[in-house]
Design a protein around this motif. Structure first.
Motif, mmCIF file in Angstrom:
data_model
loop_
_atom_site.group_PDB
_atom_site.id
_atom_site.type_symbol
_atom_site.label_atom_id
_atom_site.label_comp_id
_atom_site.label_asym_id
_atom_site.label_seq_id
_atom_site.Cartn_x
_atom_site.Cartn_y
_atom_site.Cartn_z
ATOM 1 N N ARG A 1 -112.611 -51.182 30.592
ATOM 2 C CA ARG A 1 -113.283 -52.080 31.533
ATOM 3 C C ARG A 1 -114.705 -52.302 31.047
ATOM 4 N NH1 ARG A 1 -116.916 -49.063 31.755
ATOM 5 N NH2 ARG A 1 -117.801 -50.412 33.349
ATOM 6 N N GLY A 2 -115.426 -53.206 31.737
ATOM 7 C CA GLY A 2 -116.757 -53.585 31.261
ATOM 8 C C GLY A 2 -116.596 -54.880 30.475
ATOM 9 N N ALA A 3 -117.418 -55.886 30.809
ATOM 10 C CA ALA A 3 -117.201 -57.239 30.296
ATOM 11 C C ALA A 3 -117.107 -57.328 28.760
ATOM 12 C CB ALA A 3 -118.285 -58.160 30.846
ATOM 13 N N CYS B 1 -123.025 -49.197 38.415
ATOM 14 C CA CYS B 1 -121.734 -49.294 37.713
ATOM 15 C C CYS B 1 -121.877 -48.669 36.329
ATOM 16 C CB CYS B 1 -121.265 -50.738 37.648
ATOM 17 S SG CYS B 1 -119.540 -50.903 37.089
ATOM 18 N N ALA C 1 -122.687 -50.095 32.568
ATOM 19 C CA ALA C 1 -122.943 -51.115 31.556
ATOM 20 C C ALA C 1 -123.459 -50.383 30.328
ATOM 21 C CB ALA C 1 -123.942 -52.148 32.066
ATOM 22 N N ALA D 1 -118.656 -49.585 28.202
ATOM 23 C CA ALA D 1 -118.358 -50.952 28.673
ATOM 24 C C ALA D 1 -118.513 -51.982 27.559
ATOM 25 C CB ALA D 1 -119.297 -51.305 29.827
ATOM 26 N N THR D 2 -118.819 -51.496 26.351
ATOM 27 C CA THR D 2 -119.158 -52.398 25.235
ATOM 28 C C THR D 2 -118.562 -51.833 23.929
ATOM 29 O OG1 THR D 2 -121.181 -51.170 24.738
ATOM 30 C CG2 THR D 2 -121.386 -52.956 26.335
ATOM 31 N N GLN E 1 -117.420 -45.999 38.680
ATOM 32 C CA GLN E 1 -117.832 -46.089 37.269
ATOM 33 C C GLN E 1 -119.171 -45.395 37.037
ATOM 34 O OE1 GLN E 1 -116.715 -48.602 39.105
ATOM 35 N NE2 GLN E 1 -115.575 -50.115 37.949
ATOM 36 N N GLY F 1 -125.987 -54.627 34.280
ATOM 37 C CA GLY F 1 -125.285 -55.515 33.357
ATOM 38 C C GLY F 1 -124.829 -56.776 34.072
ATOM 39 N N THR F 2 -123.977 -57.539 33.424
ATOM 40 C CA THR F 2 -123.416 -58.734 34.070
ATOM 41 C C THR F 2 -122.037 -59.049 33.505
ATOM 42 O OG1 THR F 2 -123.693 -61.105 34.483
ATOM 43 C CG2 THR F 2 -124.660 -60.282 32.455
ATOM 44 N N ASP F 3 -121.201 -59.594 34.365
ATOM 45 C CA ASP F 3 -119.880 -60.069 33.933
ATOM 46 C C ASP F 3 -119.896 -61.557 33.642
ATOM 47 O OD1 ASP F 3 -119.341 -57.499 35.535
ATOM 48 O OD2 ASP F 3 -117.553 -57.866 34.322
ATOM 49 N N ASN G 1 -122.037 -59.537 38.919
ATOM 50 C CA ASN G 1 -121.904 -58.166 38.388
ATOM 51 C C ASN G 1 -121.184 -57.334 39.438
ATOM 52 O OD1 ASN G 1 -122.433 -56.207 36.273
ATOM 53 N ND2 ASN G 1 -123.886 -55.256 37.673
ATOM 54 N N LYS G 2 -120.966 -56.081 39.141
ATOM 55 C CA LYS G 2 -120.230 -55.171 40.020
ATOM 56 C C LYS G 2 -120.703 -55.277 41.466
ATOM 57 C CE LYS G 2 -117.486 -53.076 39.232
ATOM 58 N NZ LYS G 2 -116.118 -53.592 39.447
ATOM 59 N N PHE H 1 -116.656 -57.815 42.458
ATOM 60 C CA PHE H 1 -117.958 -58.302 41.971
ATOM 61 C C PHE H 1 -118.688 -59.060 43.080
ATOM 62 C CE2 PHE H 1 -115.047 -57.938 38.421
ATOM 63 C CZ PHE H 1 -115.783 -57.140 37.563
HETATM 64 O O1 MRU Z 1 -114.934 -53.513 37.007
HETATM 65 P P1 MRU Z 1 -115.696 -53.131 35.773
HETATM 66 O O2 MRU Z 1 -115.809 -51.651 35.589
HETATM 67 O O3 MRU Z 1 -115.156 -53.828 34.548
HETATM 68 O O4 MRU Z 1 -117.158 -53.698 36.025
HETATM 69 C C1 MRU Z 1 -118.137 -53.545 35.039
HETATM 70 C C2 MRU Z 1 -119.448 -54.117 35.417
HETATM 71 O O5 MRU Z 1 -119.644 -54.656 36.470
HETATM 72 C C3 MRU Z 1 -120.523 -54.092 34.352
HETATM 73 O O6 MRU Z 1 -121.786 -53.984 34.920
HETATM 74 C C4 MRU Z 1 -120.455 -55.388 33.546
HETATM 75 O O7 MRU Z 1 -119.147 -55.616 33.100
HETATM 76 C C5 MRU Z 1 -121.380 -55.384 32.383
HETATM 77 S S1 MRU Z 1 -120.851 -54.222 31.151
HETATM 78 C C6 MRU Z 1 -121.966 -54.265 29.873
#
Ligand code: MRU
Length: 351
Positions: free
Chosen positions: A45-47, A156, A158, A162-163, A195, A234-236, A246-247, A313
């Motif tokens: 998970r994580g964008a 959350c 980030a 998540a990357t 998370q 962070g941001t989706d 974001n979350k 989100f």
């Molecule tokens: O539901 P998730 O765990 O995928 O949510 C993740 C988030 O909201 C993160 O803040 C976002 O994806 C940015 S990750 C660099």
């Protein structure tokens, strides 16, 4: 640093984040369906991480597709891309990654099918490598907002999980630490999937960062007590007017930060910015199963049959955001449109 996603021996290896922090185990995805299922069930998970995983999943599908020619391969991969796009609707990174992978097919029409399949593996690996570089750049720009002795609140996860590595919101913290600044972190637990409690604390503790876990609902009191100097999340999906998805709970934190005079930063790789959407109300918001809210690790905590609204989100309006930190610099939210639509004159609008 454990890797959330990797291409290993012709398969996609994912760290199973649903088991963290109790167990560090990996899933070797044999086909793209396994990758898509892992994304849907939050094993990864994580964008940015789900963008990378879907790119690798598409490359895997290409290897396993028996086709006569490039046109047939393209048709098949477009179907696979649609499966990935249906897994998680809010993060724009899957869309971004699918477009980039399909462009390889489009541009490689003169190649043999075998060469094209190889190109797709290389592109997916490049997406992973570039993500790490991008995060490092976000870290350098972002660290300038962190002073020696500051406490950063994040929400959350980030982080590196998540990357591809290093994280987006965590990168400025890690760079500040490398620069010798004394920096502390407050991590919100982030109900319902936790998370923050399970992942952010785990990875920051491994990186030797001083981190304190709080419940989501104590954020206001913690800010009011003067325990937070700045927030970085962070941001989706960030859109043209500077609104940020974001979350769930990010909006609440941004409003609380404004009320308490605390700067609120969003770390956003350009791959998380959607230049096709004008404003936050148009961002699709994922709703997830009720069981995430009514149970904790399989144990029911709410009455059987209760109605649940589980939005994964929320959208924070641009007016609550101090700056959006990208790999090209930090910008006022209102300047995102200038960057994307009015020609990228970065130095003019950079903070
Ligand atoms: O539901 P998730 O765990 O995928 O949510 C993740 C988030 O909201 C993160 O803040 C976002 O994806 C940015 S990750 C660099």
């Amino acid at each position: 640093m454990v890797k959330a996603v990797e291409w290993v021996n012709g398969k996609v290896r994912l760290l199973d984040q649903s088991k963290l922090p109790h167990e560090v185990s990996f899933i070797d995805c044999e086909d793209f369906v396994m990758v898509a299922d892992a994304i849907r069930s939050l094993k990864i998970r994580g964008a940015p991480a789900i963008g990378i995983a879907s790119a690798m999943g598409l490359a895997l599908a290409a290897q396993q597709t028996e086709v006569k020619g490039v046109d047939e391969l393209k048709g098949r991969l477009e179907e696979v891309a649609r499966v990935f796009l249906s897994t998680r609707p809010t993060a724009v990174n899957i869309q971004w990654a699918m477009q980039r992978m399909l462009r390889v097919v489009e541009d490689g029409k003169d190649l043999s099918v075998d060469d094209l399949k190889q190109r797709l593996i290389e592109e997916a690996k490049a997406i992973l490598e570039e993500d790490i570089e991008v995060n490092r750049a976000i870290g350098i720009w972002g660290a300038s907002f962190i002073r020696d002795g500051d406490t950063v609140l994040t929400h959350c996860n980030a982080g590196s999980l998540a990357t591809g590595g290093y994280g987006t919101a965590t990168a400025p913290i890690l760079v500040a630490k490398e620069q010798g600044k004394n920096v502390r972190v407050i991590a919100t637990e982030t109900r319902p999937v936790l998370q923050g409690a399970r992942l952010t604390t785990w990875e920051l503790m491994q990186a030797g960062v001083d981190v304190t876990l709080i419940t989501d609902n104590s954020a206001g009191a913690v800010m009011r007590r003067g325990l937070v100097d700045l927030c970085i999340v962070g941001t989706d999906r960030t859109v043209l007017n500077g609104d940020v998805a974001n979350k769930i709970g990010t909006y609440t934190l941004a409003v609380l930060a404004r009320e308490n005079g605390i700067p609120f930063y969003v770390a956003a790789p350009l791959s998380s910015i959607d230049p096709t959407i004008e404003s936050g109300e148009l961002i699709p918001i994922e709703e997830r199963p009720a069981e995430e809210v009514t149970t904790i690790r399989g144990v029911r905590i709410a009455p059987e049959g209760v109605k649940v609204l589980n939005m994964a989100f929320d959208v924070t309006p641009a007016r609550y955001i101090t700056a959006i930190i990208t790999e090209k610099g930090a910008f006022r939210p209102r300047d995102i449109r200038k960057l994307f639509l009015e020609g990228l004159n970065i130095s003019e609008v950079r903070l």
